[in-house]
Design a protein around this motif. Structure first.
Motif, PDB file in Angstrom:
ATOM      1  N   VAL A 149       0.845  -1.196   0.000  1.00  0.00           N
ATOM      2  CA  VAL A 149       0.000   0.000   0.000  1.00  0.00           C
ATOM      3  C   VAL A 149       0.879   1.243   0.000  1.00  0.00           C
ATOM      4  O   VAL A 149       0.641   2.195  -0.746  1.00  0.00           O
ATOM      5  N   PHE A 150       1.906   1.242   0.843  1.00  0.00           N
ATOM      6  CA  PHE A 150       2.842   2.367   0.938  1.00  0.00           C
ATOM      7  C   PHE A 150       3.465   2.653  -0.426  1.00  0.00           C
ATOM      8  O   PHE A 150       3.463   3.788  -0.900  1.00  0.00           O
ATOM      9  N   GLU A 151       3.978   1.620  -1.081  1.00  0.00           N
ATOM     10  CA  GLU A 151       4.682   1.805  -2.348  1.00  0.00           C
ATOM     11  C   GLU A 151       3.756   2.158  -3.505  1.00  0.00           C
ATOM     12  O   GLU A 151       4.149   2.868  -4.412  1.00  0.00           O
ATOM     13  N   SER A 152       2.522   1.674  -3.487  1.00  0.00           N
ATOM     14  CA  SER A 152       1.643   1.896  -4.636  1.00  0.00           C
ATOM     15  C   SER A 152       0.693   3.081  -4.477  1.00  0.00           C
ATOM     16  O   SER A 152      -0.039   3.404  -5.417  1.00  0.00           O
ATOM     17  N   SER A 153       0.723   3.750  -3.339  1.00  0.00           N
ATOM     18  CA  SER A 153      -0.174   4.886  -3.126  1.00  0.00           C
ATOM     19  C   SER A 153       0.142   6.022  -4.095  1.00  0.00           C
ATOM     20  O   SER A 153       1.301   6.309  -4.394  1.00  0.00           O
ATOM     21  N   LEU A 154      -0.910   6.673  -4.581  1.00  0.00           N
ATOM     22  CA  LEU A 154      -0.719   7.836  -5.449  1.00  0.00           C
ATOM     23  C   LEU A 154      -0.392   9.082  -4.635  1.00  0.00           C
ATOM     24  O   LEU A 154       0.083  10.076  -5.189  1.00  0.00           O
ATOM     25  N   ASP A 155      -0.656   9.027  -3.332  1.00  0.00           N
ATOM     26  CA  ASP A 155      -0.311  10.134  -2.440  1.00  0.00           C
ATOM     27  C   ASP A 155       1.157  10.037  -2.042  1.00  0.00           C
ATOM     28  O   ASP A 155       1.694   8.939  -1.902  1.00  0.00           O
ATOM     29  N   ALA A 156       1.776  11.189  -1.856  1.00  0.00           N
ATOM     30  CA  ALA A 156       3.156  11.201  -1.381  1.00  0.00           C
ATOM     31  C   ALA A 156       3.145  10.819   0.096  1.00  0.00           C
ATOM     32  O   ALA A 156       2.424  11.403   0.894  1.00  0.00           O
TER      33      ALA A 156
END
Length: 190
Positions: A120-127
């Motif tokens: 989730v961390f790596e694929s999030s569109l949010d920084a």
């Protein structure tokens, strides 16, 4: 048969009085009181998902008295056990083996949750960035790199003030960062 705090220990040729309170939760006490290794192994065979693999491994262990092994056994109940098998020696000769079973179900579930969180961390569109206790960036995701225009190597170790309030920015804008710092100190997030 003997039990320890982590699970069942089998000692061929030497049978000790077991502590029934420490047996695997669903193992019948009668199995231990009979002190019959073959019945306990048969009970275990019926508990594992892959019975054939379990039986084949028992055959390997029986054929080689010096074999050391570590296996993962998936049970029909959903539990997962780690089995460690070591030879037992008496006067320098192999006289049996010690088998230890440890329930690693929760450990594997925790590892799976951590793996999911990392995805989730790596694929999030949010920084997203993670800081240490001194507000230094410890980890960033790809979106953080893309949005800031800085690489992971440039961001890791950077103080959050430098990222969120770059040099030359208007001093009037620094007050909002005090709120960020306060929330980080009290809640751990902002």
């Amino acid at each position: 048969m003997q039990l320890n705090a982590e699970g069942l220990i089998c000692e061929a040729q030497y049978v000790a009085s077991p502590n029934y309170d420490e047996r695997p939760a669903d193992m019948p006490v009668e199995l231990l009181t009979q002190r019959d290794d073959s019945q306990i192994l048969e009970w275990m065979r019926r508990q594992v998902v892959d019975e054939q693999c379990f039986v084949e491994r028992l055959g390997e262990l029986e054929r080689d008295p010096l074999l050391r092994a570590s296996d993962v056994l998936r049970l029909r109940s959903g539990r997962v056990l780690e089995r460690v098998v070591l030879p037992q020696y008496g006067r320098g000769q192999p006289i049996g083996r010690v088998c230890s079973f440890r329930d690693i179900t929760e450990q594997l579930a925790s590892a799976a949750r951590l793996q999911l969180a990392a995805q989730v961390f790596e694929s999030s569109l949010d920084a997203i960035f993670v800081t240490d206790g001194e507000h230094r960036i410890a980890a960033v995701n790809a979106s953080c790199e893309r949005i800031t225009g800085l690489g992971r190597e440039q961001l890791v170790g950077l103080r959050t003030e430098a990222l969120l309030h770059p040099p030359g920015a208007d001093d009037a804008d620094t007050a909002w960062f005090e709120l960020v710092r306060e929330q980080l100190a009290h809640r751990g997030v902002w």
